[in-house]
Structure formats: structure tokens, C-alpha cells
Design an enzyme around this catalytic site. Sequence first.
Site, mmCIF file in Angstrom:
data_model
loop_
_atom_site.group_PDB
_atom_site.id
_atom_site.type_symbol
_atom_site.label_atom_id
_atom_site.label_comp_id
_atom_site.label_asym_id
_atom_site.label_seq_id
_atom_site.Cartn_x
_atom_site.Cartn_y
_atom_site.Cartn_z
ATOM 1 N N TYR A 1 0.782 -1.151 0.048
ATOM 2 C CA TYR A 1 0.059 -0.168 0.023
ATOM 3 C C TYR A 1 0.739 1.093 0.037
ATOM 4 O O TYR A 1 1.059 1.791 0.923
ATOM 5 C CB TYR A 1 -0.841 -0.126 1.248
ATOM 6 C CG TYR A 1 -1.888 -1.230 1.341
ATOM 7 C CD1 TYR A 1 -2.747 -1.196 0.265
ATOM 8 C CD2 TYR A 1 -1.879 -1.950 1.939
ATOM 9 C CE1 TYR A 1 -4.046 -2.301 0.191
ATOM 10 C CE2 TYR A 1 -2.780 -3.019 2.357
ATOM 11 C CZ TYR A 1 -3.859 -3.155 1.294
ATOM 12 O OH TYR A 1 -4.495 -4.071 1.132
ATOM 13 N N TRP B 1 -3.677 6.212 2.615
ATOM 14 C CA TRP B 1 -5.217 5.684 2.493
ATOM 15 C C TRP B 1 -5.921 6.440 3.865
ATOM 16 O O TRP B 1 -5.435 6.902 4.625
ATOM 17 C CB TRP B 1 -5.064 4.115 2.905
ATOM 18 C CG TRP B 1 -5.354 3.332 1.729
ATOM 19 C CD1 TRP B 1 -6.467 2.560 1.453
ATOM 20 C CD2 TRP B 1 -4.417 2.905 0.770
ATOM 21 N NE1 TRP B 1 -6.326 2.110 0.370
ATOM 22 C CE2 TRP B 1 -5.195 2.147 -0.237
ATOM 23 C CE3 TRP B 1 -3.093 3.303 0.519
ATOM 24 C CZ2 TRP B 1 -4.208 1.616 -1.365
ATOM 25 C CZ3 TRP B 1 -2.480 2.676 -0.511
ATOM 26 C CH2 TRP B 1 -3.390 1.809 -1.320
ATOM 27 N N ASN B 2 -7.060 6.853 3.330
ATOM 28 C CA ASN B 2 -8.097 7.417 4.110
ATOM 29 C C ASN B 2 -8.260 7.234 5.606
ATOM 30 O O ASN B 2 -7.558 8.010 6.633
ATOM 31 C CB ASN B 2 -9.357 7.654 3.469
ATOM 32 C CG ASN B 2 -10.498 8.479 4.148
ATOM 33 O OD1 ASN B 2 -10.513 8.647 5.113
ATOM 34 N ND2 ASN B 2 -11.568 8.989 3.365
ATOM 35 N N TRP B 3 -8.950 5.995 5.999
ATOM 36 C CA TRP B 3 -8.881 5.543 7.256
ATOM 37 C C TRP B 3 -7.743 5.130 7.751
ATOM 38 O O TRP B 3 -7.798 5.397 9.263
ATOM 39 C CB TRP B 3 -10.232 4.734 7.307
ATOM 40 C CG TRP B 3 -10.172 3.299 6.979
ATOM 41 C CD1 TRP B 3 -9.435 2.662 6.274
ATOM 42 C CD2 TRP B 3 -10.925 2.279 7.783
ATOM 43 N NE1 TRP B 3 -9.850 1.296 6.153
ATOM 44 C CE2 TRP B 3 -10.737 0.985 7.175
ATOM 45 C CE3 TRP B 3 -11.813 2.310 8.815
ATOM 46 C CZ2 TRP B 3 -11.189 0.064 7.499
ATOM 47 C CZ3 TRP B 3 -12.455 0.840 9.215
ATOM 48 C CH2 TRP B 3 -12.113 -0.149 8.526
ATOM 49 N N GLY C 1 -13.885 -0.500 3.566
ATOM 50 C CA GLY C 1 -12.512 -1.073 4.336
ATOM 51 C C GLY C 1 -12.395 -2.368 4.460
ATOM 52 O O GLY C 1 -11.797 -3.056 4.832
ATOM 53 N N ASP D 1 -13.049 -5.082 2.365
ATOM 54 C CA ASP D 1 -13.243 -5.477 0.871
ATOM 55 C C ASP D 1 -13.934 -6.517 0.454
ATOM 56 O O ASP D 1 -14.874 -6.774 -0.266
ATOM 57 C CB ASP D 1 -11.938 -5.671 0.231
ATOM 58 C CG ASP D 1 -10.915 -4.184 0.511
ATOM 59 O OD1 ASP D 1 -11.344 -3.447 1.282
ATOM 60 O OD2 ASP D 1 -9.702 -4.259 0.035
ATOM 61 N N ARG E 1 -5.535 -13.008 0.445
ATOM 62 C CA ARG E 1 -6.180 -12.080 -0.224
ATOM 63 C C ARG E 1 -7.362 -12.148 -0.737
ATOM 64 O O ARG E 1 -8.090 -13.233 -1.066
ATOM 65 C CB ARG E 1 -5.226 -11.674 -1.280
ATOM 66 C CG ARG E 1 -3.878 -11.033 -0.865
ATOM 67 C CD ARG E 1 -3.950 -9.817 -0.056
ATOM 68 N NE ARG E 1 -4.434 -8.686 -1.122
ATOM 69 C CZ ARG E 1 -4.787 -7.223 -0.406
ATOM 70 N NH1 ARG E 1 -4.536 -7.175 0.610
ATOM 71 N NH2 ARG E 1 -5.240 -6.461 -1.525
ATOM 72 N N TYR F 1 -8.119 -12.177 4.808
ATOM 73 C CA TYR F 1 -8.366 -10.614 4.776
ATOM 74 C C TYR F 1 -9.507 -10.516 5.753
ATOM 75 O O TYR F 1 -9.551 -10.808 6.815
ATOM 76 C CB TYR F 1 -8.594 -10.370 3.347
ATOM 77 C CG TYR F 1 -8.390 -8.843 2.942
ATOM 78 C CD1 TYR F 1 -6.833 -8.294 3.549
ATOM 79 C CD2 TYR F 1 -8.822 -8.118 1.957
ATOM 80 C CE1 TYR F 1 -6.603 -7.051 3.149
ATOM 81 C CE2 TYR F 1 -8.480 -6.752 1.771
ATOM 82 C CZ TYR F 1 -7.201 -6.436 2.116
ATOM 83 O OH TYR F 1 -7.208 -4.987 1.768
ATOM 84 N N GLU G 1 -0.737 -7.022 9.479
ATOM 85 C CA GLU G 1 -2.032 -6.129 9.086
ATOM 86 C C GLU G 1 -3.024 -6.920 9.924
ATOM 87 O O GLU G 1 -4.082 -6.099 9.950
ATOM 88 C CB GLU G 1 -1.908 -6.406 7.456
ATOM 89 C CG GLU G 1 -3.181 -5.773 6.798
ATOM 90 C CD GLU G 1 -3.134 -5.960 5.336
ATOM 91 O OE1 GLU G 1 -2.206 -7.025 4.923
ATOM 92 O OE2 GLU G 1 -3.827 -5.540 4.602
HETATM 93 C C1 DGY Z 1 -6.612 -2.822 -1.671
HETATM 94 O O1 DGY Z 1 -6.241 -2.639 -2.527
HETATM 95 O O2 DGY Z 1 -6.489 -3.829 -1.102
HETATM 96 C C2 DGY Z 1 -7.537 -1.770 -0.775
HETATM 97 O O3 DGY Z 1 -7.900 -2.498 0.309
HETATM 98 C C3 DGY Z 1 -8.596 -1.058 -1.749
HETATM 99 O O4 DGY Z 1 -8.502 0.194 -0.673
#
Ligand code: DGY
Length: 431
Positions: free
Chosen positions: A33, A37-39, A167, A169, A202, A355, A399
Site C-alpha cells: 500500500y 489511505w483515508n481511514w 474498508g 473489501d 487476499r 483478509y 496487518e
Molecule cells: C486494496 O487495494 O486492497 C485496498 O483495500 C483497496 O483500498
Amino acid sequence: MADELKRNRHDDARAVLARNDRGGYTVPTDRLYPFQWNWDSAFVAMGFATFDVDRAYRELERLIEGQWDDGMIPHIVFHAPSDTYFPGPDVWGTRHRIPTSGITQPPVFGMALRFVHEAAVAAGQQDSIERTRPLFEAALRSHRWWLKARDPDRLGLVAILHPWESGSDNSPAWDEALARVPTATKTEIRRKDTGHVDASMRPRDVDYQRFIHLVDIYRDCGWNPQSQWSVSPFKVADVQMTGILARATADLIPLASALGAQAEAAELSEMHHFLTEGLKRRWRDPLRRFVSLDLVSGQDIEAPTQAGFIPLVAVSLDANQRSAVAAEIERWCDGMVVGLPSTAPFSPAFEPKRYWRGPVWAVINWLIVDGLRVNAINELASSLERGTVRAIEQAGFCEYFDPTTGEGLGGNTFSWTAAAYLVMSRRVVDG
Ligand code: DGY
């Protein structure tokens, strides 16, 4: 000895934030990442506020560099190029001053702003009002955007138009609604995430096809909120999003007062009442939690996910609801090495390593612990908090965590897990 260990761990957590600092903003983790990222940044700002208030403000200031003129705060701000992530700015095709994605994320921003402001006041920081004011105005603009763009039918619930906005996903909460989204895409899918993290942790390829299909159709709408609302095959009034928005709204009220903004304080109180009334209608006695609403099918979303507990951050439950929700959370944690699983372990959809389909997330626990405390369910709050802190101490700043083993998963040296540790461990009494 315990104190010294804690001090060392705090140093480690700060080192994670330092390592992910890209110049006033923090990436969630390197490579997987590589943008803001926002949150994530809102949680990170609270982590910084425990030791560096100036840097905490900076995190929020850099995030609103990406705020759109209509008030939306995008979910990603692409401050600097990177080729280790898909989909990048070319796929989003938005037209802000700096490249951003075209969707948003949970508005933890307002909660973070109050946290940072109070830390600044406690530290005797002279410029706290001047630093807070523009951020408060940005937060208010974004809350107005939420109500206008994402609750046009005035349900008191805001909707997500993309699972990435939640968030969470690939949560089982979206399975039925997402199944209606075609898998065809105009954009060629070139996943990078599975080059950084094992694919078993994922979302699946078919999830990505649908995620990108939605991006394609919204880009074709020129990212116009009304057009998106009318064409979207995926529209969910989400209790997690609404709960966070309602709580962030409540957190902005004392800031409005501190800034002498009385009309805005009244507007926020009205907004808060409207959202909490909307949330209260989503409580389901037999399930002992809140449920989201699929706006396309008109059906309740009953999949047992963490989202059902998030409204506790904003809503005061009655005594029966309190004991019911506590019993339900305990049921989900029963037999787990670490709670709270993001999907109930008794659900057929439960996958402890994938995830949002089972793993424990420190920031979700942070919200739920706060929500339990709002509702005076204090013992359970403390035990969930202690368990989260221990999981991080044992597995590192990962994570997410496998609830059945405590194993750390996904990306490592994760910023928001470090922030969660900095905030939550200070409240944990050793023993
Ligand atoms: C991702 O790409 O996995 C993110 O969660 C999208 O914001």
C-alpha cells in the site's frame, strides 16, 4: 520489567510509523500500500498524537490535500508515483488537483481530529485552535457530502457503492450484493497485491473483476455522485460506515463549540440524531446485532460480520440489547486464540486467514472496545483490548491476525496496527 518491555514495544511501534513516513503522510505499509489511505491515516494520526501532536496534525492535513470540491475525501491520495500497487491513478481517471481514487472510506477523520485536538490542548500546544479549524471545516464538508451523496432517500443510513469503500473489501457481507456485479472489465487487471502477500490471504480474482467493473462504470460517469447512484448495481446502506459517521459527527460537536461555531454545532447535533435514529432501526433482536441493508434487493444483510457491532460507537443500547450484544461477542470469541474474528467462526463463510473473511483486525477491535465502553460494557471491553495488545506483542505489527492461532498475517510493519498498539496498550493494566 513489564514497564521496560512496554517502553521497547512503544519504540518499535514508533519505528514502524517512522519507516512508513513519506513526508507528512504515512503509507499503510511499504510496497503493498504505497500511498496515503483515508481511514488508515486517521488511525495513524491518533497513534502519532500519543507522542508527536504536530506530526499527528500533519497526517490529517496531508489527507485533505486530496479532498474533492464536493467534500468527498477519497480513499487513496496518490501523492507520489509507485508501480507496486494496482489500480493506480490511470485506472481511476479522476480530475482532482492531485491524483486520487474516486471512492471514499470510513470517515474516522472526525474521531481522529477530536483525539488530536485534545492531545494538543493537553500538551499546551498554543496553535491548537488554528490547526484544528481548517480540518474541522474539511470534516464538516465531508459529512455534508456523505448525507447528500450517499443518503439521497433520507434513511438515516449512508451507502457504499464499492466494497473498497467499506474498508472490509471481501467481507461475506457483500457476497450476495457483489454477485450481481458483472465480472467483465474494460480495464486490464494486473494485480500486484498477490506479489507481496500470499494469495490465500487476499481477495480472489473474481472479487477483483467485480471491484474493477465498478471502477470502470463509475469512471464512465465522470465520478458524478448522482450518475453513480443511478447506475450502480452495488448499493449497500452499511451499518459500519453509518456507525463511524455518526460517532465522528458526535466527536465534531465539542470541536465546533471550542471553535465558537454554534450554527455548525447545531447542524452536527441534528445530523447525529438523524444517523443514530437510522441505526437504531437496523438492530435485530434475534441476531443480537445491527444489520446492513441491501438497497438494490431491499433485503437485510444477515451475514455475521464485525460490522454488526460497530454502531456501538455511536448508539446507546438499552439494558436488554447490552446483555445480548455482549453475549454475542463472547460467542464469536469462544474457542478463539484471539478475538474478535471479522466473520463469525460458526459461519460457513469463515476463513481465518483470508483478509476480511475471518481475521482479527486491531483497528476494528479498537472501535469495538470504544463502542463497548460507550455502552458501559467495561469488562468485555478491557478483555478484548488486552487480547488485542497481547496479539500484537506476540505476532508483531501485522496487518491482521488468524483468530484460531494468533498468527500474524498479510502485510507486516503495518502503520495502523502500530497506532492501535500505541493507543490501546496505554489503557491496558498488565497482569
Ligand atoms: C486494496 O487495494 O486492497 C485496498 O483495500 C483497496 O483500498
